[in-house]
Design an enzyme around this catalytic site. Sequence first.
Site, PDB file in Angstrom:
ATOM      1  N   THR A 144      -4.913   1.494   0.515  1.00 47.52           N
ATOM      2  CA  THR A 144      -3.752   1.820  -0.319  1.00 47.52           C
ATOM      3  C   THR A 144      -2.518   1.032   0.094  1.00 47.52           C
ATOM      4  O   THR A 144      -2.432   0.518   1.201  1.00 47.52           O
ATOM      5  CB  THR A 144      -3.432   3.333  -0.244  1.00 47.52           C
ATOM      6  OG1 THR A 144      -4.598   4.052  -0.503  1.00 47.52           O
ATOM      7  CG2 THR A 144      -2.342   3.762  -1.188  1.00 47.52           C
TER       8      THR A 144
ATOM      9  N   GLU B 124      -8.725   2.749  -3.018  1.00 50.76           N
ATOM     10  CA  GLU B 124      -9.343   3.710  -2.092  1.00 50.76           C
ATOM     11  C   GLU B 124      -9.588   3.059  -0.739  1.00 50.76           C
ATOM     12  O   GLU B 124      -8.649   2.772  -0.052  1.00 50.76           O
ATOM     13  CB  GLU B 124     -10.607   4.333  -2.667  1.00 50.76           C
ATOM     14  CG  GLU B 124     -10.804   5.809  -2.353  1.00 50.76           C
ATOM     15  CD  GLU B 124     -10.778   6.230  -0.896  1.00 50.76           C
ATOM     16  OE1 GLU B 124      -9.712   6.714  -0.458  1.00 50.76           O
ATOM     17  OE2 GLU B 124     -11.790   6.119  -0.200  1.00 50.76           O
TER      18      GLU B 124
ATOM     19  N   ASP C 284     -13.249  10.216  -3.410  1.00 48.80           N
ATOM     20  CA  ASP C 284     -12.254  11.254  -3.097  1.00 48.80           C
ATOM     21  C   ASP C 284     -12.678  12.624  -3.627  1.00 48.80           C
ATOM     22  O   ASP C 284     -12.071  13.635  -3.275  1.00 48.80           O
ATOM     23  CB  ASP C 284     -10.875  10.888  -3.666  1.00 48.80           C
ATOM     24  CG  ASP C 284     -10.081   9.989  -2.722  1.00 48.80           C
ATOM     25  OD1 ASP C 284     -10.566   9.716  -1.611  1.00 48.80           O
ATOM     26  OD2 ASP C 284      -8.970   9.575  -3.096  1.00 48.80           O
TER      27      ASP C 284
HETATM   28  N1  GLU Z   1      -7.807   7.476  -2.142  1.00 46.91           N
HETATM   29  C1  GLU Z   1      -6.746   8.016  -1.349  1.00 46.91           C
HETATM   30  C2  GLU Z   1      -5.920   8.994  -2.136  1.00 46.91           C
HETATM   31  O1  GLU Z   1      -5.818   8.883  -3.311  1.00 46.91           O
HETATM   32  C3  GLU Z   1      -5.854   6.961  -0.837  1.00 46.91           C
HETATM   33  C4  GLU Z   1      -6.592   6.048   0.055  1.00 46.91           C
HETATM   34  C5  GLU Z   1      -5.857   5.684   1.252  1.00 46.91           C
HETATM   35  O2  GLU Z   1      -4.651   5.711   1.305  1.00 46.91           O
HETATM   36  O3  GLU Z   1      -6.497   5.312   2.202  1.00 46.91           O
HETATM   37  O4  GLU Z   1      -5.359   9.869  -1.585  1.00 46.91           O
END
Ligand code: GLU
Length: 635
Positions: A443, A463, A485
């Site tokens: 992210t 992700e 997730d």
């Molecule tokens: N998929 C995660 C989320 O939506 C974010 C991924 C990450 O920051 O590593 O919370």
Amino acid sequence: MYRLARSTAPAAAGALTLLASLLGAGPGSSAATPVVEEAAAPVVEEAVYGRHETPPATPAADPPPKAPVAVGRGGAVSSVDPDASRIGLEVLRDGGNAIDAAVATAAALGVTEPYSAGIGGGGYFVVYNARTGRVATIDGRETAPAAMQPDAFINPETGQPYRFSPELVTSGVSVGVPGTPATWDEALDRWGTLSLRRALAPAADLAQSGFVVDETFRLQTQENAERFRTFTSSADLLLRHGVPAVGSRFRNPDLARTYRQLGRKGVDWLYEGRLGAEIARTVQRPPVSGATDLPVPPGSMTRADLAAYEALRQRPTRISYRGHDVYGMAPSSSGGTTVGESLNILEQYDLSSMAPEQALHHYLEATALAFADRAAYVGDPAYVDVPTRALLDDDYAAERACNLDPDAAAPKPVAPGDVTSYDGECPAASGAAVTDDNQGRSTTHLTTADRWGNVVAYTLTIEQTGGSGIVVPDRGFILNNELTDFTTVYDEDDPNRIQPGKRPRSSMSPTIVLNDGKPVLALGSPGGSTIITTVLQVLMNRLDLGMSLPRAVAAPRATQRNTANVVAEQAFIDAYGAALEAYGHTLVVAGAPGTSASEIGAVAAIGIGAKGRMTAVAEPTRRGGGSAMAIRPLG
Ligand code: GLU
């Protein structure tokens, strides 16, 4: 259908004039980049990676310089990357507003941070609109395909769940319908002054000319090399001459072409057209190379899934905290409710008069309570009934605070509260404890502010670092693995269970703080579920503990997400470990087995003070340090 109401409404704030060079650029023209001198490629002999035919020569170039703090007026940008921040700043300088700059910066991050963000992923866009004085958001989260089954993450051969990483992560079945292109389109349409084509043009040029590889990019490529080798398209783009060396130039002409076509044809090309068909085909039949043993379960995404995608207008979450109004992202992200609930719990205490370790003890206990509620109650509100109002209610927080012992850490996990009945009085504990879920560690976050007073906090992701590992052939971008997730094993009582068409629960927490109706701070971070605690800790450092914004961001971090151990950076343990252990906390160092990286988060923030004075702040060292820039620097 993917639809966006087209509007010809004028800019959100200020009717803007762009430089003649920008206006004069034709479709797909590289002349669309507002060029400044420092943008020129270093004149050195250098190695070149990415999609190109010539083998690498001698590595040579230095990455562009970057500074973690910039104080100035007239507009500011903070992100993890100097090329991306520069592009955002150029858009502001050329008369674009904070929304234009946010989209242009995000598109540039899709070039330089392709393992964290890009048009193959999703995110959440939070805007303070100076014209209306209101905060609005776009939920650009990915969605599950209509045919996704509850047991999608179970290996049919063994009857057991796939191993999360690298098996499930590296798959078609974990790819959600991308929301980022629709988010950019929606943001520009509602509040921007640039067309999508113009907003993407600088990033297209950057993809064409390439960026200088730094250690973070090299390392991320190396760590994901097996996953990238699994797909012909990914190996071709990312490993053509092996793992790129630091100082070499990485070019991505496929992405340059994709951005230009997207700008020219509009996002329907992706949601209803040929690019969408290619995405669906890639998800259903990933282009496996045979070079690795990874099972690569295919996905079911169809063109109809893409056509059904909508970036949603969501009301932000809002709580008041010590005289400030804190706005965040409503579900499908758990960011706004969990940051908000934690702050409401903390507001029961006078943190500013406490010793640092005492305040930190309260912080750790408050987040454990809020994370218990997050796991029990938060999912996509289109599918499950999320008690957002209760979770953000001061009386509910007062009741949750009854479980916070000021002198001792509670055994974890703690139980969720009763959202159906609360009155601010201390009840008996209720409900079953719920532990945390899988969250990635990738992210990226960016923050922009303009001279008219508009502010954007935007967190976007694919992700995991490297997403699904699957590059859409010849298109230069990686598909997300956002559907990991969801909770892996289906449980009917879990608000984050797999359901067709649903958005998986996120932790992304783009946040804007107002005082007297005016923005004073905007921030966000990557880091999976540690995003929530990172944003909260920076807010507490700034609003309660009297730190300047640069100090609040740089300060060592720790995270308690309702698990047995507090995960903390080494510097945090050095400073507070012994004192917090006296409260009964068990601290483990971030980066130890069972935790993720040794650093927690990568914040990008902007503080706004009197007379439009802006303090843009990025990380001084985490993830190699970020890049803050202001239009008219002061001092
Ligand atoms: N998929 C995660 C989320 O939506 C974010 C991924 C990450 O920051 O590593 O919370």
